[in-house]
Enzyme design. Structure first.
Site, PDB file in Angstrom:
ATOM      1  CG  PHE A 150      -2.201   0.745   1.033  1.00  0.00           C
ATOM      2  CD1 PHE A 150      -3.365   0.053   0.769  1.00  0.00           C
ATOM      3  CD2 PHE A 150      -2.258   2.130   1.089  1.00  0.00           C
ATOM      4  CE1 PHE A 150      -4.571   0.717   0.580  1.00  0.00           C
ATOM      5  CE2 PHE A 150      -3.446   2.806   0.897  1.00  0.00           C
ATOM      6  CZ  PHE A 150      -4.612   2.095   0.638  1.00  0.00           C
ATOM      7  CG  HIS A 198      -2.297  -3.819   7.041  1.00  0.00           C
ATOM      8  ND1 HIS A 198      -3.659  -3.971   7.170  1.00  0.00           N
ATOM      9  CD2 HIS A 198      -1.881  -3.205   8.174  1.00  0.00           C
ATOM     10  CE1 HIS A 198      -4.051  -3.452   8.327  1.00  0.00           C
ATOM     11  NE2 HIS A 198      -2.991  -2.991   8.951  1.00  0.00           N
ATOM     12  CG  HIS A 257      -3.634  -8.119   5.670  1.00  0.00           C
ATOM     13  ND1 HIS A 257      -3.375  -7.795   4.357  1.00  0.00           N
ATOM     14  CD2 HIS A 257      -4.505  -7.166   6.123  1.00  0.00           C
ATOM     15  CE1 HIS A 257      -4.042  -6.704   4.030  1.00  0.00           C
ATOM     16  NE2 HIS A 257      -4.738  -6.301   5.092  1.00  0.00           N
ATOM     17  CG  ASP A 267      -7.805  -5.056   7.983  1.00  0.00           C
ATOM     18  OD1 ASP A 267      -6.584  -5.228   7.773  1.00  0.00           O
ATOM     19  OD2 ASP A 267      -8.523  -4.333   7.261  1.00  0.00           O
ATOM     20  CG  HIS A 287      -6.463  -1.454   9.999  1.00  0.00           C
ATOM     21  ND1 HIS A 287      -5.355  -0.683   9.758  1.00  0.00           N
ATOM     22  CD2 HIS A 287      -7.097  -1.593   8.798  1.00  0.00           C
ATOM     23  CE1 HIS A 287      -5.306  -0.357   8.474  1.00  0.00           C
ATOM     24  NE2 HIS A 287      -6.358  -0.891   7.879  1.00  0.00           N
ATOM     25  CG  HIS A 308     -11.892  -0.684   6.796  1.00  0.00           C
ATOM     26  ND1 HIS A 308     -11.549  -0.368   5.501  1.00  0.00           N
ATOM     27  CD2 HIS A 308     -11.054  -1.682   7.175  1.00  0.00           C
ATOM     28  CE1 HIS A 308     -10.551  -1.142   5.114  1.00  0.00           C
ATOM     29  NE2 HIS A 308     -10.232  -1.955   6.112  1.00  0.00           N
ATOM     30  CD  GLU A 330      -8.354  -5.291   3.944  1.00  0.00           C
ATOM     31  OE1 GLU A 330      -9.254  -4.425   3.913  1.00  0.00           O
ATOM     32  OE2 GLU A 330      -7.228  -5.079   4.452  1.00  0.00           O
TER      33      GLU A 330
END
EC number: 3.5.1.9
Length: 218
Positions: A18, A48, A52, A54, A58, A160, A172
């Site tokens: 990311f 992440h 992974h 969350d 997070h 989220h 994710e």
């Protein structure tokens, strides 16, 4: 013995991450040679990185950390749904017809096959109403084959937040290309990282035994 379907991307140096997050880096600490009998490797990466889970921490400063989550949420019947489409968000009406008798875990294929070494700019994600539909259908875990359930440029993270309100678990960066839609057993245990906001998983699917017992294919 049933065949396991690995839905985890490989973790390796140089893999996509990311924007702004920590990259995956690998260095050799020890190498087999004169005076050294072993190979030992150091690896560093974001919580992440790759596939992974969350934790609520997070996206909620008062949320539970990854080590506080019930592992039972990450093991059990799951449905893989092909949710590819043209729009930037997967809308509830695109999957509503595939939720009859749905188990408590749903994995949504949102994209074509992704290259783990290339950042999928503009990836398709989930509308918060889709999260709400899943929760209303009895789902307690959603997984996606993209880096986030929200668009990469989102600052308010509505999907989220919908998951936070329902205490829904999130996976994710799964690999769902090539997985036939249908029902499976999911096993995706997060590493026991104390007090942290997420953790890598080794996610696999196991075909369910046919009705009446016995092993698949027999």
């Amino acid at each position: 013995m049933s065949t396991l379907i690995d839905i985890t991307p490989p973790v390796r140096a140089g893999m996509a991450f990311f924007p702004g997050d920590a990259p995956c880096e690998v260095t050799q600490t020890f190498s087999i040679g004169p005076g050294c009998p072993v190979n030992v490797t150091e690896i560093s990466f974001s919580t992440h990185c790759g596939a992974h889970a969350d934790a609520p921490l997070h996206y909620d400063e008062n949320g539970a950390s990854i080590d506080q989550l019930d592992l039972n949420d990450f093991i059990g019947p799951a449905r893989v749904i092909d949710a590819r489409g043209k729009g930037p968000l997967c809308l509830p009406e695109e999957i509503a017809g595939q939720l009859q008798g749905v188990p408590e875990r749903v994995l949504l294929r949102l994209e074509e096959k992704l290259d783990p070494m290339v950042w999928p700019e503009g990836f398709r994600s989930l509308a918060p109403e889709t999260i709400e539909l899943l929760v209303a259908s009895g789902v307690r875990l959603v997984g996606v084959d993209v880096p986030s359930v929200d668009p990469e440029t989102s600052k308010d993270l509505p999907s989220h937040m919908a998951a936070r309100r329902a205490d829904l678990r999130i996976l994710e960066n799964l690999v769902l290309a090539g997985v036939k839609p249908g029902d499976y057993e999911l096993i995706a245990l997060p590493l026991l990282l104390e007090g942290l906001d997420a953790a890598p998983v080794r996610a696999v699917l196991r075909p369910l035994a046919p009705a009446g017992g016995g092993s698949p294919g027999k």
